[in-house]
Design an enzyme around this catalytic site. Structure first.
Site, PDB file in Angstrom:
ATOM      1  N   ARG A  57     -10.502 -11.483   0.055  1.00 48.31           N
ATOM      2  CA  ARG A  57     -11.351 -12.437  -0.667  1.00 48.31           C
ATOM      3  C   ARG A  57     -10.727 -13.827  -0.695  1.00 48.31           C
ATOM      4  NH1 ARG A  57     -11.226  -8.704  -5.868  1.00 48.31           N
ATOM      5  NH2 ARG A  57     -11.166  -7.254  -4.123  1.00 48.31           N
ATOM      6  N   LYS A  71       0.840  -1.197   0.000  1.00 42.47           N
ATOM      7  CA  LYS A  71       0.000   0.000   0.000  1.00 42.47           C
ATOM      8  C   LYS A  71       0.875   1.248   0.000  1.00 42.47           C
ATOM      9  CE  LYS A  71      -3.811  -2.065   2.642  1.00 42.47           C
ATOM     10  NZ  LYS A  71      -4.875  -1.940   1.639  1.00 42.47           N
TER      11      LYS A  71
END
Length: 512
Positions: free
Chosen positions: A360, A286
């Site tokens: 996910r 990030k």
């Protein structure tokens, strides 16, 4: 946690630090809400005018303090805004009462006792006000000073402890419905606040192993069966998604299964939570400015954990299984790389195009594990996508499902619980974007509609014929702004109340 009592005492004679009353926003200015009649009478019926002079309008969450009238044992009156005045014979909205009680409880930090003279037309109102008080009084200061030092500081007036006791005036202490409402509020609020604590705990103290230990302790306390799969068990079982996400961290992943069963249950639910205890993005690191709040990426697992414990405490006649998919997503020489292919617990292969789309992957394994037990419905909860925040903002979460009626039922449960949510579609044309030349599916698809793409990915790992809903709580799970209503800065405990309400509806045979 703040102690709750129901009281039939009159406001003037009650010994307390403050009397809390409600004020509505009327067409001609503020108006005093039901429950505060004795207070208004002591001001010769001019309380609304006094409040208006002080700048109060009755707007939602507005707090105005003024000296109590002569003859009152409490020195202060706290007037809290309830928002728009309801139409005649219509009561105040439950969420307005909840938020008002929370705002007042926050404003009374440091007080030993407050009497809440808010509108209580029925037992349900008492439960709503109690919930608002308990959630609004929450504070997280475990890392600010030792407990001993904190106690000393507060005794000297250098710090403010949460409101110690709240008496709900107009409540009926001997009425079973009122007592049940208060007990429910206490159980749900205490577990929701536990979820907040977990979200607020820094990642150096809450890794997957530590989270699993917290779950084990709570399970033992409340008679919940617990199973923890460590790295060895996950490897043996073939949980490639969870292992792949946790591969780069020195803290190994865990899959925790919490099982609450009722001998009278006719329905079974599975709740699945994303539990990334810290998300650096992995190799797809990030950028600066996006890492600081990533301790909150386990808020879904915290909500599932709290909901299962709350269901057990309430003795709901439904079987509820919680799955906590716990991992830390870190970059290292052993981390999963973009381009790697993982074989999931279901047997499907996933090409990892972005290691920051890791939630996910852990959810996929847990969803398939939950599916093997063939529950009547599965709900997963996750701080999954920034795209959902772009779509719905910071206070509303999205609901996707493989069944429109179930999505509507979950949405109604959320709104009824005071948790803003919005039904979202799963457009079939977006599925093609996840086609992979190498694996069965890729973990990324089209950039536009990314929150919906994530939902479509998860749907691939739900067992055939099982009703499923996905809650993307990325926006409201962590409040980076100032506190409002009963919502504090930091972890919010979003989705706990929705899950508990869904469990209650299933127990009553009313879940759509």
């Amino acid at each position: 946690m703040t102690a709750l009592t129901l009281s039939t005492a009159a406001a003037p004679g009650l010994r307390a630090d403050a009397i809390v009353i409600g004020v509505a926003k009327g067409a001609g200015g503020p108006s005093v809400a039901p429950g505060a009649e004795a207070v208004d009478k002591a001001y010769d019926g001019r309380l609304a005018g006094v409040l208006e002079t002080l700048g109060a309008s009755g707007a939602e969450g507005e707090v105005t303090k003024l000296p109590a009238p002569a003859g009152f044992k409490a020195p202060v009156v706290v007037a809290v805004g309830l928002g728009a005045e309801p139409e005649k014979e219509a009561g105040f909205d439950a969420e307005a009462l909840r938020r008002a009680a929370g705002a007042a409880a926050r404003a009374l930090a440091g007080a030993k006792k407050a009497a809440f003279a808010l509108p209580l037309a029925e037992a349900a109102d008492a439960g709503v006000v109690a919930e608002g008080v308990l959630l609004g009084a929450y504070s997280f200061d475990a890392y600010k000073e030792s407990a001993k030092e904190a106690k000393g500081a507060r005794a000297k007036g250098n710090g403010k402890a949460p409101l110690a006791e709240a008496a709900l005036l107009g409540g009926k202490p001997r009425d079973k419905a009122y007592k049940a409402a208060i007990e429910r509020a206490a159980a749900v609020a205490e577990e929701l606040n536990r979820a907040r604590d977990l979200v607020n705990t820094p990642p150096n103290d809450l890794n997957p192993e530590a989270f699993a230990a917290v779950a084990q302790a709570a399970a033992k306390e409340h008679g919940i069966k617990v199973q923890v799969l460590d790295e060895k068990a996950l490897t043996k079982g073939g949980y490639g998604g969870i292992l792949g996400v946790g591969a780069g961290s020195a803290s190994g992943p865990r899959l925790v299964k919490l099982s609450y069963t009722s001998p009278k249950a006719k329905k079974s639910l599975a709740f699945v939570g994303k539990g990334i205890t810290y998300d650096s993005g992995g190799i797809s690191l990030k950028p600066a400015g996006h890492n600081e709040t990533m301790k909150c990426d386990m808020a879904g697992a915290a909500a599932v954990f709290a909901a299962v414990v709350a269901a057990a405490r309430l003795g709901l006649e439904v079987n509820v299984t919680g799955w906590l998919a716990l991992a830390e997503n870190m970059p290292s020489g052993s981390a999963t790389r973009p381009g790697d292919v993982l074989r999931m617990y279901s047997g499907k292969t996933v090409e990892v195009l972005n290691t920051d789309a890791e939630g996910r992957l852990v959810l996929a394994d847990a969803l398939w594990a939950a599916s093997q037990e063939k529950p009547d419905a599965i709900i997963d909860v996750a701080t999954l996508t920034g795209a959902m925040m772009l779509a719905l903002g910071s206070r509303t979460y999205g609901i996707m499902a493989n069944d429109d009626a179930f999505r509507s039922a979950v949405h109604e449960a959320a709104e009824e619980s005071g948790e803003p949510a919005w039904p979202m579609p799963l457009p079939e044309h977006l599925r093609k974007g996840m086609d992979s030349p190498t694996a069965d599916i890729a973990n990324m698809g089209e950039r536009m509609g990314g929150g919906l793409v994530a939902g479509l990915f998860l749907r691939e790992f739900v067992g055939e014929g099982i009703t499923w809903a996905h809650l993307d709580i990325a926006g409201p799970a962590f409040n980076e702004g100032g506190p409002f209503g009963y919502t504090p800065k930091g972890g919010t405990g979003t989705a706990v109340r929705t899950l508990v309400r869904v469990a209650e509806l299933a127990a009553a045979g009313e879940l759509g």
